[in-house]
Design an enzyme around this catalytic site. Structure first.
Site, PDB file in Angstrom:
ATOM      1  N   TYR A 170      29.994  28.307  46.031  1.00  0.00           N
ATOM      2  CA  TYR A 170      30.501  29.662  45.761  1.00  0.00           C
ATOM      3  C   TYR A 170      30.518  30.498  47.044  1.00  0.00           C
ATOM      4  O   TYR A 170      31.516  31.136  47.368  1.00  0.00           O
ATOM      5  CB  TYR A 170      29.639  30.328  44.685  1.00  0.00           C
ATOM      6  CG  TYR A 170      30.150  31.676  44.222  1.00  0.00           C
ATOM      7  CD1 TYR A 170      31.230  31.754  43.339  1.00  0.00           C
ATOM      8  CD2 TYR A 170      29.569  32.861  44.659  1.00  0.00           C
ATOM      9  CE1 TYR A 170      31.701  32.993  42.910  1.00  0.00           C
ATOM     10  CE2 TYR A 170      30.040  34.096  44.225  1.00  0.00           C
ATOM     11  CZ  TYR A 170      31.107  34.163  43.346  1.00  0.00           C
ATOM     12  OH  TYR A 170      31.578  35.385  42.929  1.00  0.00           O
ATOM     13  N   LYS A 174      33.712  32.176  48.989  1.00  0.00           N
ATOM     14  CA  LYS A 174      33.885  33.622  49.134  1.00  0.00           C
ATOM     15  C   LYS A 174      33.850  34.065  50.603  1.00  0.00           C
ATOM     16  O   LYS A 174      34.539  35.008  50.979  1.00  0.00           O
ATOM     17  CB  LYS A 174      32.841  34.372  48.302  1.00  0.00           C
ATOM     18  CG  LYS A 174      33.012  34.174  46.782  1.00  0.00           C
ATOM     19  CD  LYS A 174      34.335  34.739  46.253  1.00  0.00           C
ATOM     20  CE  LYS A 174      34.434  34.684  44.738  1.00  0.00           C
ATOM     21  NZ  LYS A 174      35.659  35.269  44.192  1.00  0.00           N
TER      22      LYS A 174
HETATM   23  N1  LIG Z   1      30.324  39.167  37.951  1.00  0.00           N
HETATM   24  C1  LIG Z   1      29.832  39.249  39.161  1.00  0.00           C
HETATM   25  O1  LIG Z   1      28.631  39.544  39.335  1.00  0.00           O
HETATM   26  C2  LIG Z   1      30.710  39.034  40.365  1.00  0.00           C
HETATM   27  C3  LIG Z   1      30.169  39.356  41.619  1.00  0.00           C
HETATM   28  C4  LIG Z   1      30.956  39.157  42.764  1.00  0.00           C
HETATM   29  C5  LIG Z   1      32.235  38.672  42.631  1.00  0.00           C
HETATM   30  N2  LIG Z   1      32.744  38.364  41.401  1.00  0.00           N
HETATM   31  C6  LIG Z   1      34.108  37.849  41.339  1.00  0.00           C
HETATM   32  O2  LIG Z   1      34.849  38.661  40.452  1.00  0.00           O
HETATM   33  C7  LIG Z   1      35.946  37.908  39.956  1.00  0.00           C
HETATM   34  C8  LIG Z   1      36.036  38.116  38.446  1.00  0.00           C
HETATM   35  O3  LIG Z   1      34.899  37.561  37.843  1.00  0.00           O
HETATM   36  P1  LIG Z   1      34.142  38.222  36.604  1.00  0.00           P
HETATM   37  O4  LIG Z   1      32.763  38.470  37.007  1.00  0.00           O
HETATM   38  O5  LIG Z   1      34.951  39.313  36.030  1.00  0.00           O
HETATM   39  O6  LIG Z   1      34.049  36.963  35.621  1.00  0.00           O
HETATM   40  P2  LIG Z   1      34.851  36.586  34.301  1.00  0.00           P
HETATM   41  O7  LIG Z   1      34.468  35.193  34.005  1.00  0.00           O
HETATM   42  O8  LIG Z   1      34.647  37.620  33.279  1.00  0.00           O
HETATM   43  O9  LIG Z   1      36.348  36.682  34.797  1.00  0.00           O
HETATM   44  C9  LIG Z   1      36.964  35.694  35.579  1.00  0.00           C
HETATM   45  C10 LIG Z   1      38.281  35.392  34.923  1.00  0.00           C
HETATM   46  O10 LIG Z   1      38.976  34.436  35.732  1.00  0.00           O
HETATM   47  C11 LIG Z   1      39.557  33.513  34.834  1.00  0.00           C
HETATM   48  N3  LIG Z   1      39.808  32.241  35.510  1.00  0.00           N
HETATM   49  C12 LIG Z   1      38.896  31.298  35.850  1.00  0.00           C
HETATM   50  N4  LIG Z   1      39.518  30.261  36.420  1.00  0.00           N
HETATM   51  C13 LIG Z   1      40.840  30.565  36.437  1.00  0.00           C
HETATM   52  C14 LIG Z   1      41.986  29.890  36.892  1.00  0.00           C
HETATM   53  N5  LIG Z   1      41.915  28.668  37.439  1.00  0.00           N
HETATM   54  N6  LIG Z   1      43.191  30.484  36.756  1.00  0.00           N
HETATM   55  C15 LIG Z   1      43.282  31.713  36.192  1.00  0.00           C
HETATM   56  N7  LIG Z   1      42.235  32.400  35.726  1.00  0.00           N
HETATM   57  C16 LIG Z   1      41.025  31.820  35.862  1.00  0.00           C
HETATM   58  C17 LIG Z   1      38.561  33.370  33.703  1.00  0.00           C
HETATM   59  O11 LIG Z   1      39.146  32.817  32.538  1.00  0.00           O
HETATM   60  C18 LIG Z   1      38.093  34.799  33.536  1.00  0.00           C
HETATM   61  O12 LIG Z   1      38.857  35.509  32.596  1.00  0.00           O
HETATM   62  C19 LIG Z   1      35.711  36.478  40.381  1.00  0.00           C
HETATM   63  O13 LIG Z   1      36.523  36.174  41.500  1.00  0.00           O
HETATM   64  C20 LIG Z   1      34.250  36.458  40.781  1.00  0.00           C
HETATM   65  O14 LIG Z   1      33.951  35.472  41.718  1.00  0.00           O
HETATM   66  C21 LIG Z   1      31.993  38.537  40.265  1.00  0.00           C
END
Ligand SMILES: NC(=O)c1ccc[n+]([C@@H]2O[C@H](COP(=O)([O-])OP(=O)(O)OC[C@H]3O[C@@H](n4cnc5c(N)ncnc54)[C@H](O)[C@@H]3O)[C@@H](O)[C@H]2O)c1
Length: 279
Positions: A170, A174
């Site tokens: 991960y 990133k």
């Molecule tokens: N939640 C956290 O703490 C956090 C922190 C830092 C960064 N992020 C980043 O934020 C972004 C959103 O994540 P989130 O936390 O809202 O999680 P989430 O799981 O709620 O949302 C991620 C979405 O991406 C979709 N997805 C996954 N693989 C996919 C693909 N191959 N094609 C299309 N869609 C796909 C999932 O179905 C989901 O709806 C991600 O890039 C994640 O790495 C999240």
């Protein structure tokens, strides 16, 4: 607060109920944009037993309720055929893309490197890194051709700036996403396309549900207890004293998508309650 009337946004990873993508799509719609929302195949159910969540269709209905147009698109961002179709469908319906929020991502394997599989590693890179590349490439093409600038916001992570043990796939994805975003910003500045990375702290979404379920099973405890243990221990290290919400992210995304952020490009902006700071 912002005026996105007449603007078209495309948000990937927007189908999850508790997710950052949905919050961004709703905020952009609330500010006046029509929004294409994309996510991978199945509707994403929220983790806390809310099995009635309708995924992309539910988000589309929420956007419509704000008086804006929505286009739900099922697409896998790691698959270039899907990405091309996603952008084509958006252009067929709305004629342009002004704002791209490349947000889809997965949590990765969460294991020591010695236990990671090559397949799992490739999957993390395919979605988080290659997916970002494919989506930015396809959507920026339209922005360049139209010659009217554009805004690209890529969801990276504070894990793109600070590494954690047992998160190497991960973190690698990133860190690379931030490098990609900065490089693309340099490249697209002459087209007046701003490219910035959003670096969320810990947001209570479903992204961690996969490893949490596995951990709960191996320890014979409830998923909810692991979920709380994980989030509560993180919060103790956040100066602001709470985890982040999708809305915290959406506020910054709306700003970066607005004219107010015209002179900001090539930045990776932490939205993390002060978790990552020089002390
Ligand atoms: N939640 C956290 O703490 C956090 C922190 C830092 C960064 N992020 C980043 O934020 C972004 C959103 O994540 P989130 O936390 O809202 O999680 P989430 O799981 O709620 O949302 C991620 C979405 O991406 C979709 N997805 C996954 N693989 C996919 C693909 N191959 N094609 C299309 N869609 C796909 C999932 O179905 C989901 O709806 C991600 O890039 C994640 O790495 C999240």
């Amino acid at each position: 607060m912002y005026n996105f009337k007449g603007k078209v946004a495309l948000v990937t990873g927007a189908g999850s109920e508790a997710g950052i993508g949905r919050a961004c799509a709703l905020r952009l719609a609330a500010e006046g944009a029509d929004v294409a929302i994309a996510d991978i195949a199945a509707p994403k159910k929220a983790g806390r037993g809310k099995n009635r969540w309708g995924g992309l269709d539910a988000v589309a209905a929420e956007i419509a309720a704000k008086g804006r147009k929505a286009l739900p698109i099922v697409a896998d961002v790691s698959n270039n055929v899907d990405v091309q179709r996603m952008v084509k469908q958006t252009l067929d319906k709305f004629g342009k893309i002004d704002i791209l929020v490349s947000n889809a991502g997965i949590a990765g394997m969460r294991k020591p490197v010695r236990e990671m599989t090559e397949e799992g590693w490739n999957q993390t890179m395919a979605v988080n890194l290659t997916g970002t590349f494919l989506v930015c490439k396809a959507a920026s093409q339209n922005m360049i051709e139209r010659g009217k600038g554009g805004k690209i916001i890529v969801t990276a992570s504070i894990n793109g700036k600070r590494a954690w043990a047992e998160r190497s796939d991960y973190c690698a994805s990133k860190f690379a996403v931030i490098g990609f975003t900065n490089s693309l910003a340099g490249e697209l500045a002459k087209f007046k396309i701003n490219v910035n990375a959003l670096c969320p702290g810990l947001v209570e979404t479903d992204i961690h549900r996969g490893w949490i379920a596995a951990e709960a099973k191996s320890r014979g405890v409830s998923e909810e207890s692991i979920y709380r243990e994980y989030y509560d221990s993180f919060v103790s290290k956040v100066p602001w004293g709470r985890t982040a919400t999708g809305e915290d992210m959406a506020k910054v995304v709306a700003f970066l998508a607005s004219d107010e952020a015209e002179y900001i490009t090539g930045q990776a902006i932490n939205v993390d309650g002060g978790f990552v700071m020089e002390r």
